[in-house]
Design an enzyme around this catalytic site. Sequence first.
Site, mmCIF file in Angstrom:
data_model
loop_
_atom_site.group_PDB
_atom_site.id
_atom_site.type_symbol
_atom_site.label_atom_id
_atom_site.label_comp_id
_atom_site.label_asym_id
_atom_site.label_seq_id
_atom_site.Cartn_x
_atom_site.Cartn_y
_atom_site.Cartn_z
ATOM 1 N N ASP A 172 27.807 74.925 70.785
ATOM 2 C CA ASP A 172 29.531 74.956 69.742
ATOM 3 C C ASP A 172 29.640 73.838 69.267
ATOM 4 O O ASP A 172 30.422 73.959 68.307
ATOM 5 C CB ASP A 172 30.502 75.268 71.060
ATOM 6 C CG ASP A 172 30.278 76.672 71.619
ATOM 7 O OD1 ASP A 172 29.719 77.700 71.000
ATOM 8 O OD2 ASP A 172 30.496 76.779 72.983
ATOM 9 N N HIS A 199 32.082 79.447 76.828
ATOM 10 C CA HIS A 199 31.181 79.570 75.757
ATOM 11 C C HIS A 199 31.006 80.837 75.434
ATOM 12 O O HIS A 199 29.864 81.582 75.267
ATOM 13 C CB HIS A 199 29.708 79.112 76.355
ATOM 14 C CG HIS A 199 28.460 78.993 75.743
ATOM 15 N ND1 HIS A 199 28.611 78.291 74.307
ATOM 16 C CD2 HIS A 199 27.649 79.636 75.613
ATOM 17 C CE1 HIS A 199 27.553 78.334 73.845
ATOM 18 N NE2 HIS A 199 26.725 79.158 74.509
#
Length: 337
Positions: A172, A199
């Site tokens: 990310d 996530h």
Amino acid sequence: MFARAVRPTVSLARSLSTSSQNNAKVAVLGASGGIGQPLSLLLKNSPLVSHLSLYDIAHTPGVAADLSHIETRAQVTGHMGPDQLDAALQGCDVVVIPAGVPRKPGMTRDDLFNTNATIVATLADACARNCPEAMICVIANPVNSTIPITSEVMKKYGVYNPNKVFGVTTLDIVRANAFVADLKGLDPARVNVPVIGGHAGKTIIPLISQCTPKVEFPADQLAALTGRIQEAGTEVVKAKAGAGSATLSMAYAGARFTFSVLDAMNGKEGVVECGYVRSEETECKYFSTPLLLGKNGIEKNLGLGKLTAFEEKLVADAMDELKSSIKKGEDFVANMK
């Protein structure tokens, strides 16, 4: 990107090449898969790794033989099937877990849960028995649930150390850095966007306000950028049209996180990575924030920092989903036979 992935270790090669600390045994569980193979290649390239132990349920001897021909110092061993799992883990300092099934078009990370939860629980059980002191870095999705699963399994053996169990959310951050750099015409190697939360989807919270160098976007562009970072995994799944999910970028991100853990274990100071860990920073038991890493894992949780109103709302909106995912993982272990 490859140069950046190995840069933290290459710069240490001369100073640490004769150091006894520089002899880390690293296991990759799921080493034959789409993430596992390129991840193992990147780890084989690191002078911080003295032994690379590869495990999977198929094809591992071939992957190990292939990598063993590379002219770097890490010795490579291949272990295949449940009977060889314990041997793969004995004496390991760091365990990286990309094992599990990938996401396919139309699948949510929750759809992966039943298969990957069982896989991660089995592997965590083996870690608890064979290398209870190791740093455990979990890539297998859904990370929001697989970290609670790993933690609960370790607790059953009385070896749980919250400073040594990490959900790898680095992809990310890597994506946020790449997307911001692209929009602003910056060198992505010099961009750092902290990403907090979890996530998956809306639990992924990029803190653009804390980006270095400082960047600003109009509200509509900021919302679009945030949405793209949150759904970037789906972008790859769709582009691969049924052939898998993010593998190469995830391998890069997993290697970057592992190198940071190894750097910190070797005494390098000021090593900071975001990770999804046991946390007191919010009302969620697990939450990703920037972490100062040290010789024994997390040295200090650096927290959320100063958030904008937009970011505060993103955090609030993520809470219910995160709590639900955490409970799902904990319940899975509680109900295991």
